[in-house]
Design an enzyme around this catalytic site. Structure first.
Site, PDB file in Angstrom:
ATOM      1  N   ALA A  73      43.202  31.116  44.619  1.00 45.88           N
ATOM      2  CA  ALA A  73      42.258  30.009  44.448  1.00 45.88           C
ATOM      3  C   ALA A  73      42.956  28.688  44.152  1.00 45.88           C
ATOM      4  O   ALA A  73      42.403  27.626  44.448  1.00 45.88           O
ATOM      5  CB  ALA A  73      41.275  30.339  43.345  1.00 45.88           C
ATOM      6  N   THR A  74      44.153  28.729  43.581  1.00 51.01           N
ATOM      7  CA  THR A  74      44.867  27.462  43.364  1.00 51.01           C
ATOM      8  C   THR A  74      45.068  26.778  44.713  1.00 51.01           C
ATOM      9  O   THR A  74      44.803  25.576  44.866  1.00 51.01           O
ATOM     10  CB  THR A  74      46.220  27.735  42.671  1.00 51.01           C
ATOM     11  OG1 THR A  74      45.959  28.326  41.399  1.00 51.01           O
ATOM     12  CG2 THR A  74      47.011  26.447  42.492  1.00 51.01           C
ATOM     13  N   GLN A 174      35.177  32.662  39.189  1.00 49.45           N
ATOM     14  CA  GLN A 174      34.757  33.498  38.068  1.00 49.45           C
ATOM     15  C   GLN A 174      33.389  34.130  38.282  1.00 49.45           C
ATOM     16  O   GLN A 174      33.042  35.089  37.621  1.00 49.45           O
ATOM     17  CB  GLN A 174      34.740  32.667  36.776  1.00 49.45           C
ATOM     18  CG  GLN A 174      36.117  32.204  36.336  1.00 49.45           C
ATOM     19  CD  GLN A 174      36.976  33.334  35.768  1.00 49.45           C
ATOM     20  OE1 GLN A 174      36.479  34.404  35.420  1.00 49.45           O
ATOM     21  NE2 GLN A 174      38.273  33.105  35.686  1.00 49.45           N
ATOM     22  N   SER A 194      39.052  34.054  44.627  1.00 44.73           N
ATOM     23  CA  SER A 194      40.370  34.650  44.387  1.00 44.73           C
ATOM     24  C   SER A 194      40.257  36.156  44.239  1.00 44.73           C
ATOM     25  O   SER A 194      39.370  36.651  43.535  1.00 44.73           O
ATOM     26  CB  SER A 194      40.941  34.049  43.095  1.00 44.73           C
ATOM     27  OG  SER A 194      42.172  34.667  42.777  1.00 44.73           O
ATOM     28  N   HIS A 196      42.110  38.434  42.623  1.00 41.31           N
ATOM     29  CA  HIS A 196      42.347  39.120  41.349  1.00 41.31           C
ATOM     30  C   HIS A 196      41.310  38.784  40.283  1.00 41.31           C
ATOM     31  O   HIS A 196      41.454  39.183  39.128  1.00 41.31           O
ATOM     32  CB  HIS A 196      43.783  38.885  40.843  1.00 41.31           C
ATOM     33  CG  HIS A 196      44.084  37.516  40.294  1.00 41.31           C
ATOM     34  ND1 HIS A 196      44.312  37.291  38.971  1.00 41.31           N
ATOM     35  CD2 HIS A 196      44.217  36.322  40.897  1.00 41.31           C
ATOM     36  CE1 HIS A 196      44.584  36.013  38.764  1.00 41.31           C
ATOM     37  NE2 HIS A 196      44.523  35.402  39.919  1.00 41.31           N
ATOM     38  N   THR A 232      51.765  33.651  58.427  1.00 40.56           N
ATOM     39  CA  THR A 232      51.403  35.033  58.741  1.00 40.56           C
ATOM     40  C   THR A 232      50.542  35.612  57.621  1.00 40.56           C
ATOM     41  O   THR A 232      50.913  35.541  56.452  1.00 40.56           O
ATOM     42  CB  THR A 232      52.676  35.894  58.887  1.00 40.56           C
ATOM     43  OG1 THR A 232      53.497  35.301  59.889  1.00 40.56           O
ATOM     44  CG2 THR A 232      52.341  37.329  59.259  1.00 40.56           C
ATOM     45  N   CYS A 319      45.862  29.931  32.225  1.00 43.87           N
ATOM     46  CA  CYS A 319      46.488  28.894  33.035  1.00 43.87           C
ATOM     47  C   CYS A 319      46.943  27.705  32.209  1.00 43.87           C
ATOM     48  O   CYS A 319      47.718  26.892  32.663  1.00 43.87           O
ATOM     49  CB  CYS A 319      45.528  28.417  34.109  1.00 43.87           C
ATOM     50  SG  CYS A 319      44.959  29.783  35.079  1.00 43.87           S
TER      51      CYS A 319
HETATM   52  N1  PMP Z   1      39.876  28.595  39.309  1.00 44.60           N
HETATM   53  C1  PMP Z   1      39.470  29.302  38.250  1.00 44.60           C
HETATM   54  C2  PMP Z   1      38.142  29.011  37.647  1.00 44.60           C
HETATM   55  C3  PMP Z   1      40.290  30.285  37.712  1.00 44.60           C
HETATM   56  O1  PMP Z   1      39.893  30.981  36.644  1.00 44.60           O
HETATM   57  C4  PMP Z   1      41.563  30.524  38.305  1.00 44.60           C
HETATM   58  C5  PMP Z   1      42.500  31.569  37.752  1.00 44.60           C
HETATM   59  N2  PMP Z   1      42.704  31.473  36.380  1.00 44.60           N
HETATM   60  C6  PMP Z   1      41.928  29.764  39.420  1.00 44.60           C
HETATM   61  C7  PMP Z   1      41.059  28.822  39.895  1.00 44.60           C
HETATM   62  C8  PMP Z   1      43.249  29.970  40.098  1.00 44.60           C
HETATM   63  O2  PMP Z   1      43.201  31.164  40.828  1.00 44.60           O
HETATM   64  P1  PMP Z   1      44.518  31.859  41.387  1.00 44.60           P
HETATM   65  O3  PMP Z   1      45.083  32.631  40.241  1.00 44.60           O
HETATM   66  O4  PMP Z   1      44.010  32.754  42.475  1.00 44.60           O
HETATM   67  O5  PMP Z   1      45.416  30.804  41.908  1.00 44.60           O
END
Ligand code: PMP
Length: 384
Positions: A73-74, A174, A194, A196, A232, A319
């Site tokens: 998601a980042t 989330q 994301s 995970h 890829t 994070c």
């Molecule tokens: N957005 C939110 C709201 C998150 O909680 C997170 C992960 N902590 C991210 C983005 C980033 O996701 P990723 O770990 O897949 O880069």
């Protein structure tokens, strides 16, 4: 004490059923680049990736062609904000966004875009009418917050954004394990997710880009995914994300109901044992069913959690945990730095049991109760 994992907001364990679907794609006999057009190994991998893209799309009511796989998601947030903002437009985000959004907002300010941050109320919620009558802007408001679990009124916000001629992005990372989003009904242009965070693998995510929304790539390469996100694709990770999305679609209502029950059980136990405990995460439907965020006034939560190394809990967001400052989310909600440092976040997930919740409540009361000088279960908060 044996290990208990209650940090599902930071990362969810891989569902064993997801792992089962991924494993064959890690075996040497499945070698093949999913973008290879000239042989069966490539076709099989490519078909698996496209099936997974369909599962991701189905989770949010999108079309498969509107899904781009990313590394997480980042990257999806970066691609949405940096790649979709039209020249010279204003950029609007809530004050409680994830750092991967807020850092892009800072970068866009540096590039000359006007910036506006939307405040939140004491529950962490953006005013649903905040975008009415504004300027055309790229707006980014998360579907649910990763620290306190507050669910945002994204349907109303998207309507306000479009009324002003803007584009609406939501970071839905989330919400999707337990909540429902329909990008059509809710009028969303861009959405990040994301693996995970919904019992899928790490290292894979996706960006939904509504058909017709122009997107500039951040990377350049072999033209995969229409050149909008080249590179890829990792077949096993894509398959895992697809499986996780399918299972989330099947289980989200049942998981949500069960987790909300566990969340209230935990809160009830903690509130009875720790007088003065303040709840930051909304109760009821206003918050994520698996998230309980509380402040124990006067406590140094990070210090006390060091006494519980086998208990995976958090004082806030993984994070920003390296940065040491008080949570920007709690400050935006009007809490003091002292309150922020006295806070813990419990993240419950699909495999959390009632017994685990009870054992965690007992351990927390022991440690936090002792820190306040009282017997377990009869603690008085320091300094209040
Ligand atoms: N957005 C939110 C709201 C998150 O909680 C997170 C992960 N902590 C991210 C983005 C980033 O996701 P990723 O770990 O897949 O880069």
């Amino acid at each position: 004490m044996d290990r208990i994992y209650l940090d599902h907001m930071a990362s969810t364990p891989l569902d064993p059923a997801v792992l089962d679907e991924m494993l064959p794609w890690l075996a040497p006999d499945r070698a093949g680049n999913p973008h290879s057009a000239g042989h069966r190994a490539g076709w099989l991998a490519g078909e698996a990736v496209e099936r997974a893209r369909g599962e991701v799309a189905a989770l949010i009511g999108a079309r498969p062609g509107e899904i781009l796989f990313t590394s997480g998601a980042t990257e999806a947030n970066g691609l949405a904000l940096l790649g979709a903002v039209p020249e010279g437009w204003a950029v609007v985000a809530s004050a409680v966004e994830h750092p991967s959004v807020l850092a892009c907002v800072v970068e866009l300010a540096r590039r000359g875009h006007p910036i506006r941050l939307l405040p939140v109320d004491s529950a962490g919620r953006v005013d649903p009418g905040a975008l009415e009558g504004g300027e055309p802007a790229l707006v980014s408001v998360m579907a649910a917050n990763n620290e306190v679990g507050t669910i945002q009124p994204i349907g109303e916000l998207a309507r306000g954004c479009h009324g002003a001629g803007g584009l609406f992005h939501t970071d839905a990372v989330q919400l999707l394990a337990t909540g429902r989003i329909d990008v059509g009904a809710q009028d969303i242009d861009l959405l990040s997710l994301s693996g995970h965070k919904l019992h899928g693998p790490m290292g894979i995510g996706a960006l939904f880009v509504r058909q017709g929304v122009a997107l500039r790539p951040l990377l350049f390469g072999g033209g995969q995914q229409g050149g909008r996100r080249p590179g890829t694709l990792p077949t096993a990770l894509c398959v895992g994300l697809g499986a996780a999305c399918r299972i989330a679609r099947e289980r989200r209502e049942a998981d949500a109901a069960r987790l909300a029950g566990l969340r209230e059980r935990l809160f009830g136990a903690l509130a009875a044992g720790l007088p003065g405990l303040r709840r930051n995460s909304p109760a009821g439907d206003g918050g994520l069913p698996g998230c309980l965020h509380v402040t124990i006034p006067g406590a140094d939560a990070a210090d006390l959690l060091l006494d519980l190394p086998d208990l995976a809990l958090s004082t806030g967001s993984a994070c920003s945990s390296g940065e040491g400052g008080p949570s920007h989310v709690l400050l935006a909600m009007g809490r003091s730095a002292e309150e922020a440092f006295g806070s813990i976040r419990v993240g419950l997930g699909r495999f959390t049991t009632e017994d685990e919740v009870d054992r965690v409540a007992a351990r927390l009361m022991e440690v936090f109760g002792a820190a306040f000088g009282g017997p377990p279960g009869g603690a008085q908060p320091r300094g209040s």
